[in-house]
Write a protein that holds these residues in place. Structure first.
Motif, PDB file in Angstrom:
ATOM      1  N   GLU A   6       5.713   1.026   2.121  1.00 26.48           N
ATOM      2  CA  GLU A   6       5.769  -0.401   2.457  1.00 26.48           C
ATOM      3  C   GLU A   6       4.360  -0.965   2.639  1.00 26.48           C
ATOM      4  OE1 GLU A   6      10.132  -0.448   4.618  1.00 26.48           O
ATOM      5  OE2 GLU A   6       8.412  -1.194   5.733  1.00 26.48           O
ATOM      6  N   LEU A   7       3.490  -0.176   3.226  1.00 26.26           N
ATOM      7  CA  LEU A   7       2.107  -0.602   3.402  1.00 26.26           C
ATOM      8  C   LEU A   7       1.470  -0.876   2.044  1.00 26.26           C
ATOM      9  CD1 LEU A   7      -0.408  -0.108   5.854  1.00 26.26           C
ATOM     10  CD2 LEU A   7      -1.025   1.211   3.833  1.00 26.26           C
ATOM     11  N   HIS A   8       1.688   0.013   1.118  1.00 27.82           N
ATOM     12  CA  HIS A   8       1.139  -0.164  -0.228  1.00 27.82           C
ATOM     13  C   HIS A   8       1.747  -1.400  -0.900  1.00 27.82           C
ATOM     14  CE1 HIS A   8      -0.650   0.794  -4.058  1.00 27.82           C
ATOM     15  NE2 HIS A   8       0.542   0.706  -4.625  1.00 27.82           N
ATOM     16  N   LEU A  42      -1.255  -3.708  12.609  1.00 28.97           N
ATOM     17  CA  LEU A  42      -1.134  -5.141  12.873  1.00 28.97           C
ATOM     18  C   LEU A  42      -1.729  -5.980  11.737  1.00 28.97           C
ATOM     19  CD1 LEU A  42      -0.242  -7.207  15.103  1.00 28.97           C
ATOM     20  CD2 LEU A  42      -2.653  -7.256  15.751  1.00 28.97           C
ATOM     21  N   THR A  43      -2.887  -5.595  11.264  1.00 24.26           N
ATOM     22  CA  THR A  43      -3.523  -6.385  10.208  1.00 24.26           C
ATOM     23  C   THR A  43      -2.744  -6.304   8.894  1.00 24.26           C
ATOM     24  OG1 THR A  43      -5.065  -4.568   9.764  1.00 24.26           O
ATOM     25  CG2 THR A  43      -5.836  -6.333  11.205  1.00 24.26           C
ATOM     26  N   PHE A  44      -2.210  -5.137   8.594  1.00 22.25           N
ATOM     27  CA  PHE A  44      -1.391  -5.043   7.384  1.00 22.25           C
ATOM     28  C   PHE A  44      -0.082  -5.811   7.555  1.00 22.25           C
ATOM     29  CE2 PHE A  44      -4.125  -1.444   6.087  1.00 22.25           C
ATOM     30  CZ  PHE A  44      -4.378  -1.852   4.786  1.00 22.25           C
ATOM     31  N   SER A  45       0.470  -5.804   8.761  1.00 25.57           N
ATOM     32  CA  SER A  45       1.679  -6.598   9.020  1.00 25.57           C
ATOM     33  C   SER A  45       1.403  -8.083   8.826  1.00 25.57           C
ATOM     34  CB  SER A  45       2.184  -6.348  10.444  1.00 25.57           C
ATOM     35  OG  SER A  45       2.618  -5.022  10.601  1.00 25.57           O
ATOM     36  N   ALA A  46       0.211  -8.508   9.189  1.00 27.73           N
ATOM     37  CA  ALA A  46      -0.164  -9.918   9.035  1.00 27.73           C
ATOM     38  C   ALA A  46      -0.248 -10.312   7.557  1.00 27.73           C
ATOM     39  CB  ALA A  46      -1.504 -10.182   9.722  1.00 27.73           C
ATOM     40  N   LEU A  47      -0.521  -9.343   6.682  1.00 27.89           N
ATOM     41  CA  LEU A  47      -0.574  -9.646   5.250  1.00 27.89           C
ATOM     42  C   LEU A  47       0.768 -10.152   4.724  1.00 27.89           C
ATOM     43  CD1 LEU A  47      -2.657  -6.673   3.795  1.00 27.89           C
ATOM     44  CD2 LEU A  47      -3.345  -9.075   3.973  1.00 27.89           C
ATOM     45  N   GLY A  48       1.853  -9.755   5.382  1.00 26.24           N
ATOM     46  CA  GLY A  48       3.185 -10.190   4.961  1.00 26.24           C
ATOM     47  C   GLY A  48       3.656 -11.451   5.643  1.00 26.24           C
ATOM     48  N   SER A  49       2.776 -12.111   6.370  1.00 25.10           N
ATOM     49  CA  SER A  49       3.148 -13.305   7.118  1.00 25.10           C
ATOM     50  C   SER A  49       3.128 -14.562   6.247  1.00 25.10           C
ATOM     51  CB  SER A  49       2.187 -13.509   8.290  1.00 25.10           C
ATOM     52  OG  SER A  49       2.338 -14.804   8.825  1.00 25.10           O
ATOM     53  N   SER A 103       0.213  -4.550   0.701  1.00 23.46           N
ATOM     54  CA  SER A 103      -1.221  -4.733   0.488  1.00 23.46           C
ATOM     55  C   SER A 103      -1.603  -4.921  -0.978  1.00 23.46           C
ATOM     56  CB  SER A 103      -2.006  -3.562   1.086  1.00 23.46           C
ATOM     57  OG  SER A 103      -1.649  -2.357   0.465  1.00 23.46           O
ATOM     58  N   SER A 104      -0.763  -4.489  -1.901  1.00 15.07           N
ATOM     59  CA  SER A 104      -1.146  -4.587  -3.310  1.00 15.07           C
ATOM     60  C   SER A 104      -0.751  -5.914  -3.945  1.00 15.07           C
ATOM     61  CB  SER A 104      -0.548  -3.425  -4.103  1.00 15.07           C
ATOM     62  OG  SER A 104       0.851  -3.466  -4.039  1.00 15.07           O
ATOM     63  N   ALA A 105       0.244  -6.589  -3.416  1.00 13.91           N
ATOM     64  CA  ALA A 105       0.661  -7.876  -3.994  1.00 13.91           C
ATOM     65  C   ALA A 105      -0.219  -9.000  -3.447  1.00 13.91           C
ATOM     66  CB  ALA A 105       2.128  -8.145  -3.669  1.00 13.91           C
ATOM     67  N   LYS A 106      -0.435 -10.011  -4.272  1.00 14.55           N
ATOM     68  CA  LYS A 106      -1.297 -11.122  -3.855  1.00 14.55           C
ATOM     69  C   LYS A 106      -0.514 -12.277  -3.234  1.00 14.55           C
ATOM     70  CE  LYS A 106      -5.138 -10.399  -7.055  1.00 14.55           C
ATOM     71  NZ  LYS A 106      -5.723  -9.361  -6.296  1.00 14.55           N
ATOM     72  N   ILE A 149       2.767 -14.180  -1.406  1.00 17.59           N
ATOM     73  CA  ILE A 149       3.737 -13.797  -0.382  1.00 17.59           C
ATOM     74  C   ILE A 149       5.103 -13.495  -1.001  1.00 17.59           C
ATOM     75  CG2 ILE A 149       4.540 -16.114   0.292  1.00 17.59           C
ATOM     76  CD1 ILE A 149       3.712 -13.305   2.729  1.00 17.59           C
ATOM     77  N   SER A 150       5.486 -14.223  -2.034  1.00 14.69           N
ATOM     78  CA  SER A 150       6.779 -13.949  -2.675  1.00 14.69           C
ATOM     79  C   SER A 150       6.766 -12.569  -3.342  1.00 14.69           C
ATOM     80  CB  SER A 150       7.121 -15.037  -3.694  1.00 14.69           C
ATOM     81  OG  SER A 150       6.119 -15.121  -4.683  1.00 14.69           O
ATOM     82  N   SER A 151       5.642 -12.190  -3.908  1.00 12.08           N
ATOM     83  CA  SER A 151       5.514 -10.866  -4.524  1.00 12.08           C
ATOM     84  C   SER A 151       5.538  -9.772  -3.459  1.00 12.08           C
ATOM     85  CB  SER A 151       4.221 -10.766  -5.319  1.00 12.08           C
ATOM     86  OG  SER A 151       4.185 -11.755  -6.319  1.00 12.08           O
ATOM     87  N   LYS A 152       4.918 -10.036  -2.320  1.00 11.42           N
ATOM     88  CA  LYS A 152       4.935  -9.070  -1.217  1.00 11.42           C
ATOM     89  C   LYS A 152       6.366  -8.839  -0.751  1.00 11.42           C
ATOM     90  CE  LYS A 152       0.454 -10.610   0.602  1.00 11.42           C
ATOM     91  NZ  LYS A 152      -0.444  -9.505   0.430  1.00 11.42           N
ATOM     92  N   ASN A 153       7.113  -9.933  -0.566  1.00  8.06           N
ATOM     93  CA  ASN A 153       8.502  -9.817  -0.111  1.00  8.06           C
ATOM     94  C   ASN A 153       9.362  -9.073  -1.125  1.00  8.06           C
ATOM     95  OD1 ASN A 153       7.989 -11.144   2.298  1.00  8.06           O
ATOM     96  ND2 ASN A 153       8.515 -13.148   1.464  1.00  8.06           N
ATOM     97  N   LYS A 154       9.150  -9.379  -2.396  1.00  3.85           N
ATOM     98  CA  LYS A 154       9.922  -8.706  -3.448  1.00  3.85           C
ATOM     99  C   LYS A 154       9.606  -7.212  -3.462  1.00  3.85           C
ATOM    100  CE  LYS A 154      10.876  -8.726  -8.360  1.00  3.85           C
ATOM    101  NZ  LYS A 154      10.463  -9.142  -9.676  1.00  3.85           N
ATOM    102  N   ALA A 155       8.327  -6.859  -3.377  1.00  9.93           N
ATOM    103  CA  ALA A 155       7.925  -5.451  -3.392  1.00  9.93           C
ATOM    104  C   ALA A 155       8.482  -4.717  -2.175  1.00  9.93           C
ATOM    105  CB  ALA A 155       6.399  -5.346  -3.434  1.00  9.93           C
TER     106      ALA A 155
END
Length: 178
Positions: free
Chosen positions: A93-95, A164-171, A98-101, A103-109
């Motif tokens: 999940e971290l990967h 925490l910082t990686f969690s913020a990437l999905g915000s 962090s790899s998607a740019k 937010i919609s791509s992050k959620n999908k991944a």
């Protein structure tokens, strides 16, 4: 005077405990009277029994930091951010986050990883938050986030800081910051 105001707001809060503005004002008055512990109590919420008001929680976080109650500050701040931070459960999940740019791509991944692992998509034990008409600004939230990061760095709690910082990437809230 402040004592009369305190009594008036206590009465309002006892009659309408869900009226968060009255609780915020009572907390401010108690702080001015030199009673930070009482001010914190005025802002207290039970995340297992009630919908949380983000304004009360936000103010509580700031007051906890002012009063140097660091551990509770960290716990309540993480609870506050759970409204829109993604809970990263594992390295996959971290990967994904962090790899998607976008937010919609992050959620999908993230959904794809959780589906592949046959895990629930959402957190089942996450507390509920009230919807409020008055928003806490993104800048105010980000300032609190930076304070939490600063504390974790100062305390050398690097693993928590990283999570925490990686969690913020999905915000989605922080994704709107220009």
């Amino acid at each position: 005077n402040l004592e009369d105001s305190e009594e008036a707001f206590k009465q309002v809060v006892s009659l309408a405990p869900q009226h968060y503005n009255a609780r915020l004002q009572l907390s401010v008055i108690m702080r001015k009277l030199g009673r930070p512990e009482d001010a914190l109590l005025a802002l207290a919420q039970d995340e297992t029994e009630e919908m949380l008001n983000p304004h009360l929680l936000f103010q509580r976080c700031n007051l906890l930091l002012e009063e140097k109650k660091i551990e509770e500050f960290l716990v309540k701040s993480k609870l506050f951010f759970s409204r829109h931070f993604v809970n990263i459960r594992n390295k996959e999940e971290l990967h994904a986050v962090s790899s998607a740019k976008r937010i919609s791509s992050k959620n999908k991944a993230l959904t794809e990883v959780r589906t592949f692992r046959r895990e629930p998509l959402n957190e089942s034990e996450a507390p509920g938050f009230e919807e409020t008409s008055e928003a806490i600004t993104v800048q105010e939230e980000f300032d609190l986030f930076r304070k939490v990061c600063d504390v974790l760095l100062e305390k050398e709690r690097f693993e928590e800081l990283q999570r925490l910082t990686f969690s913020a990437l999905g915000s989605p809230t922080f994704a709107r910051i220009p």
